[in-house]
Design an enzyme around this catalytic site. Structure first.
Site, short mmCIF file in Angstrom:
data_model
loop_
_atom_site.label_atom_id
_atom_site.label_comp_id
_atom_site.label_asym_id
_atom_site.label_seq_id
_atom_site.Cartn_x
_atom_site.Cartn_y
_atom_site.Cartn_z
N HIS A 1 70.45 -52.00 -3.17
CA HIS A 1 69.39 -51.25 -3.87
C HIS A 1 69.68 -49.76 -3.93
CE1 HIS A 1 66.22 -54.14 -4.65
NE2 HIS A 1 66.38 -54.69 -3.46
N GLN B 1 69.94 -56.11 0.33
CA GLN B 1 69.09 -54.91 0.37
C GLN B 1 69.93 -53.64 0.28
OE1 GLN B 1 65.54 -55.40 0.03
NE2 GLN B 1 66.79 -57.16 -0.53
N GLU C 1 61.07 -53.42 6.98
CA GLU C 1 60.36 -53.90 5.79
C GLU C 1 60.47 -55.43 5.72
OE1 GLU C 1 62.27 -52.96 2.11
OE2 GLU C 1 60.54 -53.56 0.91
N HIS C 2 61.73 -55.94 5.76
CA HIS C 2 61.95 -57.39 5.73
C HIS C 2 62.61 -57.83 7.02
CE1 HIS C 2 62.54 -56.05 1.45
NE2 HIS C 2 61.58 -56.94 1.29
N HIS D 1 16.20 -36.16 10.04
CA HIS D 1 16.60 -37.56 10.18
C HIS D 1 15.52 -38.33 10.93
CE1 HIS D 1 20.50 -35.76 9.34
NE2 HIS D 1 21.07 -36.95 9.26
N ASP E 1 61.74 -61.53 -2.84
CA ASP E 1 61.79 -60.42 -3.80
C ASP E 1 61.30 -60.86 -5.18
OD1 ASP E 1 62.68 -58.51 -2.08
OD2 ASP E 1 64.78 -58.58 -2.70
N1 LIG Z 1 59.85 -50.92 -0.35
C1 LIG Z 1 59.69 -51.65 -1.43
O1 LIG Z 1 58.73 -52.41 -1.53
C2 LIG Z 1 60.69 -51.56 -2.56
C3 LIG Z 1 60.64 -52.46 -3.66
C4 LIG Z 1 61.58 -52.31 -4.70
C5 LIG Z 1 62.50 -51.26 -4.66
N2 LIG Z 1 62.49 -50.43 -3.57
C6 LIG Z 1 63.34 -49.26 -3.50
O2 LIG Z 1 63.02 -48.48 -4.65
C7 LIG Z 1 64.09 -47.60 -4.89
C8 LIG Z 1 64.40 -47.57 -6.36
O3 LIG Z 1 65.18 -46.43 -6.54
P1 LIG Z 1 65.80 -46.02 -7.92
O4 LIG Z 1 66.52 -44.76 -7.71
O5 LIG Z 1 66.54 -47.20 -8.47
O6 LIG Z 1 64.56 -45.83 -8.90
P2 LIG Z 1 63.29 -44.87 -8.80
O7 LIG Z 1 62.51 -45.15 -10.04
O8 LIG Z 1 62.58 -45.00 -7.51
O9 LIG Z 1 63.88 -43.40 -8.87
C9 LIG Z 1 64.43 -42.87 -10.05
C10 LIG Z 1 63.87 -41.48 -10.26
O10 LIG Z 1 64.21 -40.65 -9.14
C11 LIG Z 1 64.26 -39.34 -9.57
N3 LIG Z 1 65.46 -38.69 -9.03
C12 LIG Z 1 66.68 -39.25 -8.81
N4 LIG Z 1 67.52 -38.33 -8.35
C13 LIG Z 1 66.83 -37.14 -8.33
C14 LIG Z 1 67.16 -35.82 -7.96
N5 LIG Z 1 68.39 -35.49 -7.52
N6 LIG Z 1 66.19 -34.89 -8.04
C15 LIG Z 1 64.95 -35.21 -8.46
N7 LIG Z 1 64.60 -36.44 -8.83
C16 LIG Z 1 65.53 -37.39 -8.76
C17 LIG Z 1 64.32 -39.33 -11.07
O11 LIG Z 1 63.16 -38.77 -11.56
C18 LIG Z 1 64.42 -40.78 -11.48
O12 LIG Z 1 63.60 -41.05 -12.60
C19 LIG Z 1 65.26 -48.07 -4.05
O13 LIG Z 1 65.35 -47.21 -2.94
C20 LIG Z 1 64.83 -49.46 -3.60
O14 LIG Z 1 65.41 -49.79 -2.39
C21 LIG Z 1 61.61 -50.54 -2.56
N1 LIG Z 2 63.88 -55.86 -2.09
C1 LIG Z 2 62.99 -55.03 -2.86
C2 LIG Z 2 61.94 -54.49 -1.93
O1 LIG Z 2 62.49 -53.71 -0.94
C3 LIG Z 2 62.33 -55.75 -4.03
C4 LIG Z 2 63.27 -56.22 -5.07
C5 LIG Z 2 63.06 -56.30 -6.40
N2 LIG Z 2 64.13 -56.81 -6.98
C6 LIG Z 2 65.01 -57.08 -6.04
N3 LIG Z 2 64.49 -56.71 -4.88
ZN LIG Z 3 65.59 -56.60 -3.07
#
Ligand SMILES: NC(=O)c1ccc[n+]([C@@H]2O[C@H](COP(=O)([O-])OP(=O)(O)OC[C@H]3O[C@@H](n4cnc5c(N)ncnc54)[C@H](O)[C@@H]3O)[C@@H](O)[C@H]2O)c1
Ligand SMILES: N[C@H](CO)Cc1c[nH]c[nH+]1
Ligand SMILES: [Zn+2]
Length: 438
Positions: A271, A268, A336-337, A429, A370
């Site tokens: 990510h 995690q 979350e997990h 009413h 995941d």
């Molecule tokens: N909770 C869940 O169920 C779950 C599931 C999968 C992934 N996640 C999380 O999702 C997130 C994915 O993040 P990511 O960054 O790879 O993709 P993302 O698509 O969430 O974010 C990317 C976007 O963030 C914006 N951004 C980035 N830096 C910026 C800045 N300085 N100013 C303004 N906008 C900005 C941009 O528009 C960019 O397109 C991770 O935190 C991951 O842990 C959570």
């Molecule tokens: N762990 C993420 C949710 O927090 C989901 C994900 C997608 N791919 C890998 N991991």
């Molecule tokens: Zn994951």
């Protein structure tokens, strides 16, 4: 460059525990305020300038320039071509994961996603009619990694619910389209897809632009910008939950190989620098062993920079008095997990109240959930598992109450309603109820 992953070492018997524990869980107020301000500005700008603003932010944040929003739409032919081009192993893995996710969500719909009604003895009918949402926007993250699995996790429950129009948004840094993401959209039956992301994509879906249709609800995970944007547009549209940076809490009795636990913490942390990985365990020697495995395994991880920062800034290895205390702390965190990495997970599971998903036993690595176990991986973060649930078919449905009062029923209900209506001073009413009395 050498990276060091140094999660905080805490012990519940330490006098400073409460203070240090609160510090670890807390988000930096500075980071938070900066993100909030930027997101507010982006939302206001997209509301005012529509497509032009989305195009500008997509160029600025994702390095993807386009003449028009139309150029950022993925066609159905492109989605299918991506699927057809996949190596057989990837195609089969995608289809197998999709099948399991679909079966799980179909069972969920059967269990609590159907309309129901009953009749009183006088023939009055009462019930609930369940209907799918007309149009939803699904957010698929794509900044630091590509998430074909999140396409399946969003679109399949929407399909199972019967949503008419599923609009996907996915940031595509530098315009590099990920074939698995496109193929997953094809497999899951996404209706339209755009290569935009971040707060600007959430704004486009919430307010609508000349090109992006306004949706009824936005679902899906994302980074802190996405989570903040969803929170801010709530009310204008529905949202599923706050599904921000990923979290894992491993509750260990010390019987799982420590390298398994170290890698689960990495899974995690990799990510996002803002992701959070925590170990709770009553065995100090085991915690030392996990830290040794973290040190040993980190150099071989391609995403070691992100892992090291996440573990050092937000991670923790916490020594507890016993497993009962570990369960109580886990409930306070509401992760979350939650992995129960124990020989006897069913002994502890009844003590665990708050978590997005609970993984029982040493073989149930969080990463299986995941991708392909079946339950949804879009889960509440930052303690919101105290009041939120995993994404599900129910997020793509709404419910209307059904009431059909018989003539006999009106004689009884009419008297009760009239008394209460006069008590509230609402004559209209009361008289509407009384007019139906014989
Ligand atoms: N909770 C869940 O169920 C779950 C599931 C999968 C992934 N996640 C999380 O999702 C997130 C994915 O993040 P990511 O960054 O790879 O993709 P993302 O698509 O969430 O974010 C990317 C976007 O963030 C914006 N951004 C980035 N830096 C910026 C800045 N300085 N100013 C303004 N906008 C900005 C941009 O528009 C960019 O397109 C991770 O935190 C991951 O842990 C959570
Ligand atoms: N762990 C993420 C949710 O927090 C989901 C994900 C997608 N791919 C890998 N991991
Ligand atoms: Zn994951």
């Amino acid at each position: 460059m050498e990276f060091v992953a140094a999660p905080a070492r805490l012990s519940t018997t330490d006098a400073r525990f409460e203070h240090d524990f609160a510090q670890r869980l807390h988000w930096s107020a500075d980071t938070d305020a900066a993100i909030e301000q930027r997101v507010a500005d982006i939302l206001a700008d997209v509301q005012k300038r529509g497509d032009a603003a989305v195009l500008e932010y997509t160029a600025r944040f994702d390095g993807l320039s386009a003449e028009s929003m139309g150029a950022l739409e993925l066609t159905q032919a492109e989605l299918k071509a991506a699927f057809d081009s996949l190596p057989v192993a990837e195609r089969e893995a995608l289809e197998s994961a999709a099948r399991r996710v679909r079966s799980y969500h179909e069972a969920q719909k059967k269990a609590n996603g159907e309309s129901w009604s009953y009749r009183d003895e006088d023939g009055t009918l009462l019930g609930q009619k369940v209907t799918p949402l007309d149009r939803v926007g699904i957010y698929v993250p794509g900044g630091k990694a590509a998430y074909p699995s999140s396409v399946l996790m969003n679109a399949i429950p929407a399909q199972v619910a019967g949503v008419g129009d599923i609009i996907m948004v996915v940031p595509t840094p530098q315009g590099a389209k990920n074939p698995l993401v496109l193929a997953a959209a094809y497999v899951a039956g996404v209706h339209r897809a755009f290569t935009i992301g971040g707060a600007q994509a959430v704004a486009a879906l919430a307010y609508g632009t000349a090109t992006i249709p306004k949706v009824d609800k936005i679902t899906g995970p994302g980074n802190a910008y996405v989570a903040s944007a969803k929170k801010r547009v709530f009310g204008m549209v529905g949202i599923d939950m706050i599904a921000g940076p990923s979290e894992i809490l491993v509750l260990a009795d010390g019987t799982t190989p420590p390298e398994w636990v170290a890698m689960d913490l990495f899974s995690q942390a990799e990510h996002d620098e803002l992701a959070q990985s925590i170990l709770l365990c009553p065995d100090a020697a085991y915690i030392d062993a996990v830290q040794r495995e973290i040190d040993r395994l980190l150099p071989e991880m391609p995403r070691k920079a992100i892992i090291a920062k996440s573990l050092s800034d937000r991670g923790a290895l916490i020594l507890t008095k016993d497993i009962e205390e570990a369960c109580a702390i886990s409930n306070r965190i509401a992760p979350e997990h939650l992995e129960v990495s124990s020989r006897d997970p069913h002994k502890w599971e009844p003590l665990l109240k708050h978590a997005g998903a609970i993984f029982l036993g040493a073989y149930t690595s969080e990463s299986l959930g995941d991708y392909c176990a079946g339950p949804n991986h879009v889960l509440p973060t930052s303690g919101t598992a105290r009041f939120s649930s995993p994404l599900g078919v129910y997020d793509f449905q709404k419910r209307s109450s059904l009431i059909e009062v018989s003539e006999a029923g009106a004689q009884i209900l009419g008297k009760t309603a009239a008394v209460l209506a006069y008590g509230e001073g609402l004559q209209g009413h009361a008289r509407a109820a009384e007019m139906r009395l014989k």
